[in-house]
Design a protein around this motif. Structure first.
Motif, mmCIF file in Angstrom:
data_model
loop_
_atom_site.group_PDB
_atom_site.id
_atom_site.type_symbol
_atom_site.label_atom_id
_atom_site.label_comp_id
_atom_site.label_asym_id
_atom_site.label_seq_id
_atom_site.Cartn_x
_atom_site.Cartn_y
_atom_site.Cartn_z
ATOM 1 N N THR A 276 -57.390 -15.535 7.282
ATOM 2 C CA THR A 276 -58.195 -15.656 8.608
ATOM 3 C C THR A 276 -59.997 -16.035 8.037
ATOM 4 O O THR A 276 -59.986 -15.073 7.073
ATOM 5 C CB THR A 276 -58.180 -14.288 9.504
ATOM 6 O OG1 THR A 276 -58.917 -14.550 10.759
ATOM 7 C CG2 THR A 276 -58.221 -12.911 8.598
ATOM 8 N N SER A 277 -60.679 -15.757 9.128
ATOM 9 C CA SER A 277 -61.906 -15.805 9.155
ATOM 10 C C SER A 277 -62.323 -14.841 10.148
ATOM 11 O O SER A 277 -63.417 -14.525 10.631
ATOM 12 C CB SER A 277 -62.462 -17.470 9.490
ATOM 13 O OG SER A 277 -62.935 -18.060 7.508
ATOM 14 N N TRP A 278 -61.392 -14.312 10.511
ATOM 15 C CA TRP A 278 -61.888 -13.144 11.687
ATOM 16 C C TRP A 278 -62.586 -13.977 12.837
ATOM 17 O O TRP A 278 -63.588 -12.893 12.868
ATOM 18 C CB TRP A 278 -61.995 -11.608 10.534
ATOM 19 C CG TRP A 278 -61.340 -11.081 9.923
ATOM 20 C CD1 TRP A 278 -61.524 -11.459 8.779
ATOM 21 C CD2 TRP A 278 -60.461 -10.145 10.123
ATOM 22 N NE1 TRP A 278 -60.086 -10.414 8.172
ATOM 23 C CE2 TRP A 278 -60.009 -9.835 9.001
ATOM 24 C CE3 TRP A 278 -60.049 -10.249 11.477
ATOM 25 C CZ2 TRP A 278 -58.248 -8.839 8.380
ATOM 26 C CZ3 TRP A 278 -58.666 -8.811 11.389
ATOM 27 C CH2 TRP A 278 -58.172 -8.587 9.897
ATOM 28 N N VAL A 370 -56.165 -29.739 19.163
ATOM 29 C CA VAL A 370 -55.800 -30.861 18.003
ATOM 30 C C VAL A 370 -55.982 -30.811 16.721
ATOM 31 O O VAL A 370 -56.402 -31.557 16.306
ATOM 32 C CB VAL A 370 -56.683 -32.642 18.816
ATOM 33 C CG1 VAL A 370 -55.983 -32.395 20.419
ATOM 34 C CG2 VAL A 370 -58.241 -31.733 19.299
ATOM 35 N N ASP A 371 -56.846 -29.867 16.479
ATOM 36 C CA ASP A 371 -57.689 -29.406 15.167
ATOM 37 C C ASP A 371 -56.239 -28.657 14.755
ATOM 38 O O ASP A 371 -55.518 -27.901 15.629
ATOM 39 C CB ASP A 371 -58.274 -28.769 14.592
ATOM 40 C CG ASP A 371 -58.282 -27.407 15.196
ATOM 41 O OD1 ASP A 371 -57.313 -27.051 15.542
ATOM 42 O OD2 ASP A 371 -58.973 -26.136 14.389
ATOM 43 N N LEU A 372 -56.371 -27.915 12.832
ATOM 44 C CA LEU A 372 -54.711 -27.835 12.009
ATOM 45 C C LEU A 372 -55.678 -26.684 11.405
ATOM 46 O O LEU A 372 -56.686 -26.915 11.084
ATOM 47 C CB LEU A 372 -53.844 -28.690 11.745
ATOM 48 C CG LEU A 372 -53.414 -29.626 12.124
ATOM 49 C CD1 LEU A 372 -52.818 -30.605 11.706
ATOM 50 C CD2 LEU A 372 -52.742 -28.646 12.562
ATOM 51 N N MET A 374 -56.052 -24.942 8.063
ATOM 52 C CA MET A 374 -56.323 -25.306 6.611
ATOM 53 C C MET A 374 -55.126 -23.773 5.823
ATOM 54 O O MET A 374 -54.735 -24.662 5.156
ATOM 55 C CB MET A 374 -57.422 -24.523 6.447
ATOM 56 C CG MET A 374 -57.841 -25.340 4.661
ATOM 57 S SD MET A 374 -57.246 -27.056 4.217
ATOM 58 C CE MET A 374 -58.901 -27.907 3.605
ATOM 59 N N LYS A 375 -55.212 -22.890 6.670
ATOM 60 C CA LYS A 375 -54.126 -21.893 6.044
ATOM 61 C C LYS A 375 -52.579 -21.990 5.592
ATOM 62 O O LYS A 375 -52.194 -22.317 4.600
ATOM 63 C CB LYS A 375 -54.982 -20.302 6.120
ATOM 64 C CG LYS A 375 -53.987 -20.163 7.432
ATOM 65 C CD LYS A 375 -54.909 -19.150 8.180
ATOM 66 C CE LYS A 375 -55.160 -19.175 9.725
ATOM 67 N NZ LYS A 375 -56.562 -19.329 9.386
ATOM 68 N N VAL A 376 -52.439 -23.020 6.638
ATOM 69 C CA VAL A 376 -50.714 -23.225 6.276
ATOM 70 C C VAL A 376 -50.720 -24.111 5.427
ATOM 71 O O VAL A 376 -49.715 -23.835 4.433
ATOM 72 C CB VAL A 376 -50.594 -23.696 7.633
ATOM 73 C CG1 VAL A 376 -49.185 -25.106 7.853
ATOM 74 C CG2 VAL A 376 -50.373 -22.988 9.244
HETATM 75 N N1 LIG Z 1 -61.650 -16.779 -1.823
HETATM 76 C C1 LIG Z 1 -60.722 -16.964 -0.629
HETATM 77 N N2 LIG Z 1 -61.018 -17.564 0.658
HETATM 78 C C2 LIG Z 1 -60.455 -16.592 1.376
HETATM 79 C C3 LIG Z 1 -59.502 -16.127 1.573
HETATM 80 N N3 LIG Z 1 -59.375 -15.573 2.722
HETATM 81 C C4 LIG Z 1 -58.869 -16.722 3.347
HETATM 82 N N4 LIG Z 1 -60.072 -17.741 3.231
HETATM 83 C C5 LIG Z 1 -60.500 -18.797 3.345
HETATM 84 O O1 LIG Z 1 -60.035 -18.731 3.779
HETATM 85 C C6 LIG Z 1 -59.924 -20.524 4.882
HETATM 86 C C7 LIG Z 1 -58.743 -19.755 6.373
HETATM 87 O O2 LIG Z 1 -60.255 -19.613 7.195
HETATM 88 P P1 LIG Z 1 -60.670 -19.757 8.997
HETATM 89 O O3 LIG Z 1 -61.431 -20.317 9.140
HETATM 90 O O4 LIG Z 1 -59.293 -19.424 8.840
HETATM 91 O O5 LIG Z 1 -59.382 -21.847 8.227
HETATM 92 P P2 LIG Z 1 -58.769 -22.371 9.142
HETATM 93 O O6 LIG Z 1 -58.802 -22.383 10.910
HETATM 94 O O7 LIG Z 1 -57.549 -22.024 8.365
HETATM 95 O O8 LIG Z 1 -59.093 -24.038 9.228
HETATM 96 C C8 LIG Z 1 -60.363 -24.926 9.104
HETATM 97 O O9 LIG Z 1 -60.480 -25.626 8.559
HETATM 98 C C9 LIG Z 1 -59.789 -26.672 8.681
HETATM 99 C C10 LIG Z 1 -60.117 -27.950 8.734
HETATM 100 O O10 LIG Z 1 -60.080 -27.967 7.513
HETATM 101 C C11 LIG Z 1 -59.800 -27.136 10.427
HETATM 102 O O11 LIG Z 1 -59.518 -28.042 11.245
HETATM 103 C C12 LIG Z 1 -59.936 -25.261 11.517
HETATM 104 O O12 LIG Z 1 -60.414 -25.659 12.705
HETATM 105 C C13 LIG Z 1 -60.864 -24.252 10.892
HETATM 106 O O13 LIG Z 1 -62.224 -24.295 11.050
HETATM 107 C C14 LIG Z 1 -58.436 -20.443 3.955
HETATM 108 O O14 LIG Z 1 -58.321 -22.023 3.532
HETATM 109 C C15 LIG Z 1 -59.318 -19.986 3.029
HETATM 110 O O15 LIG Z 1 -59.822 -21.302 2.130
HETATM 111 C C16 LIG Z 1 -59.477 -14.876 0.198
HETATM 112 O O16 LIG Z 1 -58.774 -13.747 0.244
HETATM 113 N N5 LIG Z 1 -60.411 -15.520 -0.373
#
Ligand SMILES: Nc1nc2c(ncn2[C@@H]2O[C@H](COP(=O)(O)OP(=O)(O)O[C@H]3O[C@H](CO)[C@@H](O)[C@H](O)[C@@H]3O)[C@@H](O)[C@H]2O)c(=O)[nH]1
Length: 463
Positions: A276-278, A370-372, A374-376
């Motif tokens: 997560t990005s919390w 409509v986004d997805l 990235m963590k999945v």
């Molecule tokens: N280095 C590191 N990176 C981490 C860690 N934990 C998480 N991350 C990074 O944090 C991301 C998850 O961050 P989120 O902000 O929760 O992203 P998201 O919801 O999965 O997806 C984001 O990107 C998509 C496009 O690529 C967007 O569509 C979506 O809206 C969102 O911004 C992971 O994919 C990874 O890259 C860690 O322990 N270490």
């Protein structure tokens, strides 16, 4: 209040014009690759108004361009370590932007936001108009939207550069999620995003659903548009052997949890990972409530559910809030046999941890629908099946119910999935194994394939 807001916005606009005018006086234009560079070398400014180390998609764009011989300036904040391949690439230059000051709690958002935007306008314009030479392309992540879309489109217009907007989500829906849909800045942000969003020469989107939406009002984008799905980078790989799993766990688990390694290896403790990005668009209360229910529910097949270790990785604003909730639940004895730990790992270790887990949990709620997440994508790359929040339109473009994961919308549904897949019954183990095979299958199609055939061809890097 409205008068104050309008005055602030006017002040911002005047300052923006003044600052931009100053930098733009002697602007050189892009006129082909510089002398001495390989024939036809493509030059690209890849721009994200966020931490480069936590911007995986922009990192992968930069790596793909570099791999095909293009020269990249990767522009963003340097808060965590960027991907090691970016640091080691001869074709990528990291160009840091100064991080804007954080808002002191005593200053209201509505007063602080315009000042922050001014700060960003100044540094971004200086960098793109003065410090860096003109590039053939600017590839900009949206969101963050303000002021990036305005500055990038202005610079592209004045420097003969072509603009690619990579739509990850919408800035105005994120703002509506944090400030409330009726906040005066939300309507303004929506108008701004719709207007400037139309100025790209090419648009990339993370889903087909988003591409469809951007073609319709209020966005009404008419330029070429490609849906480029996120795909795992090569750093995410399924496990190859149990001994590798043991060695990775010893390296990546937070120190107090390493005593669980023998039971994780035996399968008598199950390992759950969430990333997560919390941010407020992920409600971790859903996971905490589900874990409380899991820990305190007995089923017909088990008197007590299998012990669970939940590791949540990532950095972000709401981490402290949830840490205190976790401490509270633990103190109250509501999580028997469940341990929850948080960590932030170097990128390679984050990828390795995902491969070691039994189940990934994703709480991404999608402000736009409509986004997805990235963590999945990361999880599938590591061969990890998921339980993911499913209440938004594009969910089915990534997670297929019963094939590579399970969807839920409430804490009760998530608790049911955890109980069935991890709680101890043989049927659940069989189902988890089937989902794991589906995740490995889904993760086979990689970023390079997706990117080369779409973006690489349009940029003239792949024939
Ligand atoms: N280095 C590191 N990176 C981490 C860690 N934990 C998480 N991350 C990074 O944090 C991301 C998850 O961050 P989120 O902000 O929760 O992203 P998201 O919801 O999965 O997806 C984001 O990107 C998509 C496009 O690529 C967007 O569509 C979506 O809206 C969102 O911004 C992971 O994919 C990874 O890259 C860690 O322990 N270490």
């Amino acid at each position: 209040m409205i008068t104050l807001l309008i005055s602030l916005i006017l002040l911002c606009l005047c300052s923006l014009i003044a600052v931009s005018g100053y930098f733009l006086l002697s602007l050189s234009k892009y006129g082909g690759p510089p002398a001495g560079s390989p024939d036809g070398a493509v030059s690209v400014h890849v721009l994200v108004l966020g931490d480069i180390g936590r911007s995986p998609r922009m990192t992968y764009h930069a790596l793909s361009i570099a791999k095909h011989g293009g020269n990249v300036n990767l522009i963003g904040y340097l808060e965590t370590s960027p991907h090691p391949d970016v640091v080691n690439s001869a074709n990528i230059t990291i160009t840091p932007l100064p991080t804007p000051p954080r808002r002191p709690p005593s200053i209201p958002f509505i007063l602080f936001a315009p000042c922050k935007v001014l700060y960003q306008v100044y540094h971004l314009t200086r960098l793109l108009a003065r410090t860096l030479p003109p590039a053939q392309w600017i590839l900009v992540q949206n969101p963050p939207t303000i002021p990036t879309l305005a500055i990038a489109s202005l610079i592209c217009c004045l420097r003969n550069t072509r603009l690619i907007i990579d739509w990850h989500n919408y800035g105005w829906t994120i703002l509506a999620g944090t400030r409330g849909p009726n906040h005066p800045l939300v309507a303004l942000a929506k108008l701004y995003e719709c207007r400037f969003g139309r100025l790209g020469d090419l648009h990339l989107t993370v889903t087909h659903a988003m591409a469809r939406q951007l073609r319709s009002p209020p966005y009404s984008i008419t330029q070429p548009m490609l849906a480029v799905h996120d795909r795992p980078a090569s750093i995410f790989q399924p496990l190859t052997s149990p001994s590798t799993r043991k060695e990775i766990l010893a390296r990546v688990l937070p120190a107090p949890e390493t005593d669980l390694i023998p039971s994780i290896m035996e399968g008598t403790t199950r390992l759950l990972v969430s990333s997560t990005s919390w941010t407020p668009d992920e409600d971790f209360s859903l996971l905490l409530d589900a874990l409380v229910e899991y820990a305190t529910t007995t089923t017909t097949t088990t008197s007590t559910p299998t012990p669970l270790l939940a590791i949540i990785t990532g950095k972000g604003p709401q981490k402290a809030l949830y840490l205190s909730k976790i401490n509270q639940l633990t103190k109250e004895g509501r999580l028997p046999n469940v341990r929850i730990a948080t960590t932030f790992l170097p990128f390679a270790d984050y990828a390795a941890l995902l491969a070691c887990a039994d189940l990934g949990v994703c709480l991404h709620m999608s402000s736009s629908g409509v986004d997805l997440p990235m963590k999945v994508v990361d999880m599938f790359g590591a061969g990890l099946p998921v339980a993911a929040y499913a209440g938004y339109e594009s969910f089915g473009e990534l997670v297929r119910e019963g094939e590579n994961g399970r969807g839920f919308e409430t804490a009760g549904e998530l608790a049911g999935i955890l109980g069935r897949l991890l709680g101890g019954g043989d049927a659940g183990r069989g189902e988890l194994e089937r989902l794991r095979r589906g995740a490995v299958e889904e993760g086979r199609r990689r970023w390079d394939e997706e990117w080369d055939g779409k973006v690489g061809m349009v940029m003239g890097l792949v024939s």
